[in-house]
Design an enzyme around this catalytic site. Structure first.
Site, PDB file in Angstrom:
ATOM      1  N   ASP A 189      26.590 -10.877  55.863  1.00  0.00           N
ATOM      2  CA  ASP A 189      26.526 -11.370  54.487  1.00  0.00           C
ATOM      3  C   ASP A 189      27.915 -11.877  54.153  1.00  0.00           C
ATOM      4  O   ASP A 189      28.897 -11.508  54.791  1.00  0.00           O
ATOM      5  CB  ASP A 189      26.129 -10.245  53.532  1.00  0.00           C
ATOM      6  CG  ASP A 189      25.726 -10.760  52.167  1.00  0.00           C
ATOM      7  OD1 ASP A 189      24.509 -10.829  51.900  1.00  0.00           O
ATOM      8  OD2 ASP A 189      26.639 -11.117  51.374  1.00  0.00           O
ATOM      9  N   HIS A 221      25.724  -5.988  49.016  1.00  0.00           N
ATOM     10  CA  HIS A 221      25.503  -5.991  47.562  1.00  0.00           C
ATOM     11  C   HIS A 221      24.740  -4.777  47.081  1.00  0.00           C
ATOM     12  O   HIS A 221      24.365  -4.699  45.924  1.00  0.00           O
ATOM     13  CB  HIS A 221      24.719  -7.240  47.172  1.00  0.00           C
ATOM     14  CG  HIS A 221      25.390  -8.512  47.535  1.00  0.00           C
ATOM     15  ND1 HIS A 221      26.400  -9.085  46.779  1.00  0.00           N
ATOM     16  CD2 HIS A 221      25.230  -9.336  48.609  1.00  0.00           C
ATOM     17  CE1 HIS A 221      26.818 -10.207  47.357  1.00  0.00           C
ATOM     18  NE2 HIS A 221      26.118 -10.371  48.488  1.00  0.00           N
ATOM     19  N   ASP A 228      21.207  -3.710  50.862  1.00  0.00           N
ATOM     20  CA  ASP A 228      22.024  -4.621  51.663  1.00  0.00           C
ATOM     21  C   ASP A 228      23.281  -3.930  52.143  1.00  0.00           C
ATOM     22  O   ASP A 228      24.165  -3.623  51.352  1.00  0.00           O
ATOM     23  CB  ASP A 228      22.391  -5.837  50.808  1.00  0.00           C
ATOM     24  CG  ASP A 228      23.397  -6.728  51.504  1.00  0.00           C
ATOM     25  OD1 ASP A 228      23.486  -6.694  52.754  1.00  0.00           O
ATOM     26  OD2 ASP A 228      24.101  -7.481  50.782  1.00  0.00           O
ATOM     27  N   CYS A 234      22.832 -13.265  47.724  1.00  0.00           N
ATOM     28  CA  CYS A 234      22.807 -12.304  48.817  1.00  0.00           C
ATOM     29  C   CYS A 234      22.213 -12.928  50.081  1.00  0.00           C
ATOM     30  O   CYS A 234      21.051 -13.306  50.121  1.00  0.00           O
ATOM     31  CB  CYS A 234      21.973 -11.090  48.395  1.00  0.00           C
ATOM     32  SG  CYS A 234      21.747  -9.912  49.738  1.00  0.00           S
ATOM     33  N   SER A 258      23.939 -22.214  50.026  1.00  0.00           N
ATOM     34  CA  SER A 258      23.183 -21.267  49.196  1.00  0.00           C
ATOM     35  C   SER A 258      22.412 -21.921  48.068  1.00  0.00           C
ATOM     36  O   SER A 258      21.595 -21.270  47.419  1.00  0.00           O
ATOM     37  CB  SER A 258      24.133 -20.217  48.613  1.00  0.00           C
ATOM     38  OG  SER A 258      24.785 -19.552  49.675  1.00  0.00           O
TER      39      SER A 258
END
Lengths: 365, 591
Positions: free
Chosen positions: B348, B354, B334, B367, B310
């Site tokens: 996710d 989220h 999401d 996210c 990430s």
């Protein structure tokens, strides 16, 4: 009697051209020895003493009757052979070879004395048999050579023994050995050379091999040869100057006082110096041969020629050795190398030649 | 009689010609030989330059060392010699092994140590008995010494004895003469990179020797020119804090000043002792280092290739924004997963999702769903172009050897490598830093400092005041990204350390603001439906924890990238390491 005639009387038997050129070589030799010893005068002083002893012998022998020499010849030979036996059993070892006899303060090499006694006995032998020279006599003369040859070879001293053998053979040749016999025996030796090679000691084989290519083993057997050639070569035309040879002063050159004394000279005095000294030597040998040619009887001629050849072979083997033409066999340069026996013997040889020349013939006495 | 006279003449001229040949024709050759005989050239080794950190703390020093050395050619029987020497100084099997190892590897060095690092007592004992050992020389040399031990070994590197291979390289480069008296050469890190500066110039002494090699007098001396001292950009105190913070975890850390590219800390764990190499490393030690599963010899900071996880998201965000995609106030909803073509489902990391996410929040909460979609819409070519702009996929140009370039994969690359076509799912996971993408920690650190200060053009470097680097830097244009883009991404990264962010806990109780991004890189993939449970997975298969950050957020003075191998979640393992460094570097006492 005026001074000139006194001089003439004292030096009557001395051959002046020969003695003059000899004196020159001896003086240059002393100067060179001082450099070879890196200015240590000890050896130079004792060499001066050696020369005086030798010259005294020379003068004495010049002035005795030739017949006396003839009479003493077999005894001298006999004593020398006995001394050689003594050396083999009681001698002093030096450099792996047993060559010396010690008489208290005096050490000497009987093998050097042979350079006189062998020509003496051969000349005596042929003189005794003047009218019946044949193969049997030549064979017996050969035996007279082979006994000391074997004794010296086993000391071991390859150089001296070969010198004696060749010197002796030349005397036999001069005494009348037919040329064709000489040629036959030459090929005989050539054919037997493989066997001779096998009978050589390892160090002797090494030396002969290193001659063929000294640089193949630069730190081993070839070392002496290489260092000597470097000394010669770095001398150039004019030399590096007295006491200035690095090969000598920095100890790269081995045996600088004896076997390699002429390398020292060549490094420091160059080719011009070498030319001068070689010319002096060749003059001496020619003078000796000329004197020999004037002699009337067999004994004188053979003895004089034998002594001359003995000196000449010593000279030629030494200079050939230091210039890489001949294996390192440990032969001193007559009149130049340090060493009492060699010096005295060489001067006695000259003394005998002068004696023989001045008396011309045994009959004259 | 005449025949003998001719013989005399022939021999005479033969000898005369021989002397003429040697003395006149070969005079030059033999003169050189005589000169070589008596003149020896003794090389003088230049003192190697010292290495300091930015605060003048010494890292690589020289220490006077006494060793007993021999010339192998002169030794007839080594065992006898060693037995004899053993009565004076103890020679153990390790010394003999070392001697034999060096002997195998050297033909060039004149002497080889049979015993080094003599103590004062041993020195005195040998000095008394030295007459017994004419072939053993007591050598006094300056020897490399690393007073800080293994601290910073990966950037520092080490020196080793010059090997045959080194020699042939030196010969090709025409430097062999300068190394005639030198035994050692830099092999890694700064010691290798700046070898030329550190080495200096060899001097020599001409001495006259006699036939047994005894020196008689010195003729000429050309003194050696010692090597230059080198100052590094590294701050050893930060370095130490960073290394300690890793405890016994593996990984890497780069901390740099985003204003100028100076590397402040350069960590690759585990570390090893550079001193092991100085006398030639033993087989035992070499095997231990080389075969260890922890790979201590690997310089992870510039050679370690990791999936960025990430930590790539801020850069993917920039790629989107610069292509007019996902510009706030654009939001997605999401649900916790993302479908490609209504068939393949991508999860996710947060079950349930989220909720409403704009690009700022997407960075703060990391996210995945948001970036799957962005990557698909953007496409690999545009994404890679933007990432390359930040230095991914190419070497950063740091002044250390053997840097790796990392990888920005695309369809063409995959076809060449695997002979398979590119799937859109692979585009999706590239958006969250998984897939084929590989980065080095130094690349991450550089990219982070470009976000922190986008108008600066810097090359990361480790040597202070490097002239060469300044010239190169002038040729680099700053990244061209709009101010608005940078502001949004920065806001997202600042929110990471605030409540709701993935590294909120490190933002607590500090006087400055940290902008950061956490990352977790999968070492192995879970099957669909499988739940990742850290406790149940063997440590070497656990996820790598990644962390990039800069601080203070409003006026960046330090940027860093951290990888903790098998460290699990990025924020919790790598975050505290970053915080320790920031706390120290930004505290008032440091300035």
């Amino acid at each position: 009697m005026n001074i000139v005639s006194l001089q003439n009387y004292i030096f009557k038997k001395i051959d002046r051209p020969l003695f003059g050129s000899l004196t020159l070589i001896l003086i240059i030799g002393l100067i060179n020895l001082t450099s070879a010893n890196q200015q240590d005068m000890t050896n130079t002083m004792s060499q001066i003493i050696n020369i005086f002893i030798g010259v005294a012998f020379l003068y004495f022998i010049c002035n005795i009757q030739t017949r006396t020499i003839l009479t003493f010849a077999p005894w001298v030979y006999l004593i020398t052979i006995i001394l050689l036996f003594v050396v083999d059993f009681f001698g002093i070892k030096s450099h792996g070879a047993q060559r010396w006899i010690s008489l208290g303060i005096l050490n000497f090499q009987p093998s050097e004395i042979l350079k006189i006694s062998l020509p003496l006995i051969l000349a005596w032998f042929y003189q005794k048999n003047t009218n019946k020279i044949d193969y049997k006599i030549h064979f017996l003369a050969g035996l007279l050579i082979l006994i000391p040859f074997y004794l010296i070879l086993t000391q071991p001293d390859l150089g001296t023994s070969i010198l004696l053998l060749s010197g002796g053979l030349i005397i036999i040749f001069l005494a009348g050995l037919p040329t064709k016999f000489l040629i036959t025996s030459f090929f005989g030796i050539l054919l037997s050379s493989p066997f001779l090679w096998n009978s050589l000691l390892d160090y002797q084989k090494q030396r002969i091999l290193s001659l063929l290519d000294p640089f193949s083993d630069p730190y081993g057997a070839g070392y002496h040869s290489i260092q000597s050639m470097i000394a010669l070569g770095s001398g150039g035309i004019y030399g590096r100057g007295w006491l200035n040879g690095t090969q000598t002063s920095l100890d790269f050159l081995p045996e600088t006082r004896t076997d390699f004394i002429f390398s020292v000279f060549s490094e420091e005095f160059g080719f011009l110096g070498v030319l001068a000294i070689l010319s002096l030597y060749i003059f001496i040998f020619y003078r000796c041969m000329w004197m020999t040619s004037k002699m009337q009887d067999n004994f004188s001629r053979l003895l004089s020629a034998g002594l001359t050849i003995s000196l000449f072979t010593g000279f030629i083997v030494n200079v050939a050795m230091i210039s890489g033409l001949f294996p390192i066999v440990g032969v001193p340069l007559p009149f130049f190398s340090y060493g009492g026996t060699s010096m005295v013997v060489s001067l006695i040889s000259i003394g005998i030649i002068m004696n023989l020349y001045s008396n011309k013939t045994l009959i004259a006495n | 009689m005449k025949f003998i006279g001719y013989c005399f003449l022939i021999f005479f001229f033969l000898i005369l010609f021989r002397f003429f040949y040697i003395q006149i024709l070969q005079n030059n050759y033999y003169s050189t030989q005589a000169y070589d005989n008596s003149i020896k050239v003794i090389p003088i080794e230049p003192a190697r330059g010292l290495i300091f950190d930015r605060n003048n703390t010494i890292i690589a020093d020289n220490k006077l060392n006494y060793s007993l050395e021999v010339i192998p050619r002169e030794i007839e029987n080594l065992d006898i010699l060693i037995n004899k020497l053993n009565d004076v100084i103890s020679i153990d099997t390790e010394d003999i092994k070392k001697y034999k190892r060096i002997l195998n590897n050297n033909e060039y060095n004149q002497t080889i140590p049979i015993k080094s690092n003599l103590t004062k007592k041993e020195l005195a004992e040998f000095a008394i008995q030295s007459y017994q050992f004419p072939n053993i020389k007591l050598k006094e040399t300056l020897k490399r010494y690393y007073p800080k031990g293994s601290l910073g070994v990966h950037f520092l590197g080490y020196i080793n004895r010059i090997s045959k291979k080194d020699l042939s390289i030196l010969e090709k480069e025409g430097k062999k003469e300068n190394y005639i008296g030198t035994d050692h050469i830099g092999k890694a890190g700064v010691e290798f990179q700046y070898e030329q500066e550190l080495h200096g110039e060899s001097g020599f002494k001409q001495i006259e020797v006699n036939s047994i090699g005894k020196p008689l007098r010195t003729l000429k001396t050309y003194s050696a020119k010692e090597g230059n001292n080198i100052h590094l950009t590294i701050d050893l105190k930060i370095q130490k804090i960073a290394e300690n913070a890793f405890k016994n975890k593996k990984g890497a850390l780069i901390a740099m000043d985003p204003n100028n590219g100076e590397i402040l800390a350069y960590v690759s764990m585990p570390i090893y002792d550079p001193g092991l190499f100085i006398d030639g490393i033993s087989h035992k030690n070499w095997n231990k280092l080389n075969k260890s599963p922890d790979k201590p010899l690997l310089d992870r900071a510039i050679n370690g290739l990791y999936p960025p996880g990430s930590t790539l998201k801020p850069f993917v965000a920039i790629a989107g924004l610069e292509n007019q995609l996902r510009m706030p106030p654009f939001k997605i909803n999401d649900p916790g997963y993302f479908y490609i073509n209504n068939s393949r489902r991508f999860k996710d990391w947060k079950i349930g999702g989220h909720g409403e996410v704009d690009i700022i929040k997407a960075i703060a909460v990391s996210c995945d769903t948001f970036f799957y979609g962005l990557a698909i819409e953007l496409g690999i070519p545009k994404l890679n172009k933007a990432l390359a702009n930040f230095g991914f996929g190419k070497k950063t140009g740091i002044d250390l050897p053997n840097e790796k370039a990392g990888l920005l994969a695309d369809a063409k690359w995959k076809m060449k490598k695997y002979n398979k076509k590119w799937y859109s799912g692979e585009t999706a996971i590239t958006g969250i830093g998984q897939g084929f993408t590989q980065v080095t920690p130094i690349q991450l650190a550089l990219a982070t400092s470009k976000i922190a200060l986008p108008n600066k053009s810097v090359i990361p470097h480790i040597k202070l005041n490097s002239q060469h680097l300044k010239q190169n830097t002038n040729n680099i244009a700053p990244i061209r990204v709009s101010n608005k883009t940078i502001a949004w991404v920065k806001e997202g990264m600042e929110n990471v350390t605030e409540d709701g962010g993935t590294a909120a806990f490190i933002g607590k109780n500090i006087k400055y603001k940290i902008a950061a991004k956490t990352g977790t890189a999968q070492v192995f993939s879970l099957k669909d439906g499988e739940v990742y449970d850290e406790e149940k997975i063997p440590e070497k298969l656990r996820d790598h924890a990644l962390f990039i950050a800069y601080a203070p957020a409003e006026n960046p003075k330090i940027a860093l990238a951290i990888v903790v191998e098998n460290g699990g979640h990025g924020g919790s393992t790598a975050g505290p390491i970053a915080k320790k460094i920031f706390d120290y570097y930004l505290s008032s006492e440091y300035r």
